[in-house]
Scaffold this motif. Sequence first.
Motif, PDB file in Angstrom:
ATOM      1  N   ILE A  85       0.878  -1.177   0.000  1.00 41.06           N
ATOM      2  CA  ILE A  85       0.000   0.000   0.000  1.00 41.06           C
ATOM      3  C   ILE A  85       0.906   1.214   0.000  1.00 41.06           C
ATOM      4  O   ILE A  85       1.774   1.349   0.856  1.00 41.06           O
ATOM      5  CB  ILE A  85      -0.939   0.000   1.217  1.00 41.06           C
ATOM      6  N   ILE A  86       0.713   2.083  -0.980  1.00 43.78           N
ATOM      7  CA  ILE A  86       1.596   3.224  -1.158  1.00 43.78           C
ATOM      8  C   ILE A  86       0.795   4.515  -1.008  1.00 43.78           C
ATOM      9  O   ILE A  86      -0.239   4.680  -1.643  1.00 43.78           O
ATOM     10  CB  ILE A  86       2.276   3.161  -2.544  1.00 43.78           C
ATOM     11  N   ALA A  87       1.293   5.391  -0.157  1.00 42.79           N
ATOM     12  CA  ALA A  87       0.696   6.718   0.016  1.00 42.79           C
ATOM     13  C   ALA A  87       1.429   7.678  -0.911  1.00 42.79           C
ATOM     14  O   ALA A  87       2.660   7.645  -1.013  1.00 42.79           O
ATOM     15  CB  ALA A  87       0.818   7.179   1.458  1.00 42.79           C
ATOM     16  N   ALA A  88       0.683   8.520  -1.613  1.00 41.16           N
ATOM     17  CA  ALA A  88       1.274   9.445  -2.572  1.00 41.16           C
ATOM     18  C   ALA A  88       0.582  10.798  -2.477  1.00 41.16           C
ATOM     19  O   ALA A  88      -0.425  10.937  -1.780  1.00 41.16           O
ATOM     20  CB  ALA A  88       1.158   8.875  -3.980  1.00 41.16           C
ATOM     21  N   ARG A  89       1.144  11.760  -3.174  1.00 43.82           N
ATOM     22  CA  ARG A  89       0.574  13.103  -3.160  1.00 43.82           C
ATOM     23  C   ARG A  89       0.566  13.660  -4.572  1.00 43.82           C
ATOM     24  O   ARG A  89       1.550  13.560  -5.299  1.00 43.82           O
ATOM     25  CB  ARG A  89       1.380  14.015  -2.242  1.00 43.82           C
TER      26      ARG A  89
ATOM     27  N   LYS B  71      -2.805  19.160  -7.536  1.00 45.68           N
ATOM     28  CA  LYS B  71      -4.133  19.299  -6.941  1.00 45.68           C
ATOM     29  C   LYS B  71      -4.078  19.509  -5.440  1.00 45.68           C
ATOM     30  O   LYS B  71      -5.065  19.887  -4.827  1.00 45.68           O
ATOM     31  CB  LYS B  71      -4.980  18.061  -7.246  1.00 45.68           C
ATOM     32  N   GLY B  72      -2.925  19.208  -4.837  1.00 45.85           N
ATOM     33  CA  GLY B  72      -2.780  19.387  -3.399  1.00 45.85           C
ATOM     34  C   GLY B  72      -3.528  18.340  -2.586  1.00 45.85           C
ATOM     35  O   GLY B  72      -3.999  18.636  -1.499  1.00 45.85           O
ATOM     36  N   VAL B  73      -3.646  17.112  -3.118  1.00 48.82           N
ATOM     37  CA  VAL B  73      -4.378  16.066  -2.405  1.00 48.82           C
ATOM     38  C   VAL B  73      -3.488  14.835  -2.211  1.00 48.82           C
ATOM     39  O   VAL B  73      -2.615  14.543  -3.038  1.00 48.82           O
ATOM     40  CB  VAL B  73      -5.667  15.647  -3.153  1.00 48.82           C
TER      41      VAL B  73
END
Length: 190
Positions: free
Chosen positions: A51-55, A59-61
């Motif tokens: 599971i990878i968290a990204a930004r 869009k700033g999300v």
Amino acid sequence: MANIFFHKNEKNDYVFLNGDVSHKDPSKNQLAKQKEAERKAKLLNNKDWKIIAARDNFKGVNFSYISSNSIKPEIPLRFPYNDLTVKMILYCNDVYDEVHLLFSSEPNLVGGKFLSYGDRFYAIDAKVDNVFTTIYGTIKNDNRYELVLSPRTDRDKKIKEAKNLVLQVKHFVGTTNYNFNLSNLPETCD
């Protein structure tokens, strides 16, 4: 499970020894915490999926996605595709319920039909839990490394519920299979 000491009052609320009052059954809360701990432990030991968290800085999300390890073709391809691999990507909270196949280089698939703006539409032979089917996907003109499998039928939506997926992909230099073990695919991105 830890011992929790409480009694019910006349309003059927749970009253704890420290005086706290709650309408929720504390035994169910403990069971939920235990299941969550088991789920997180399973994720830590999962060697096939991450599971990878990204930004998205534009869009700033923040967002998350589930990624498989890189999969090599079952039947090796000739040069210049002998190093080609693919990852399966599932975006969390994806309203379109798409499955993304991200190749390490341009896969040069054959047999597709042209759509608008240079996009190509493909029919991919597949085995979902040993049941033969056809899955449909698109390679967008602006991202030739990514084949997006869109669920057009209820059958296609079952990919995420399957235990095993084999895709037979026709490349310019030959046909090969990609085997995905979905048995330990995380259910959510949490």
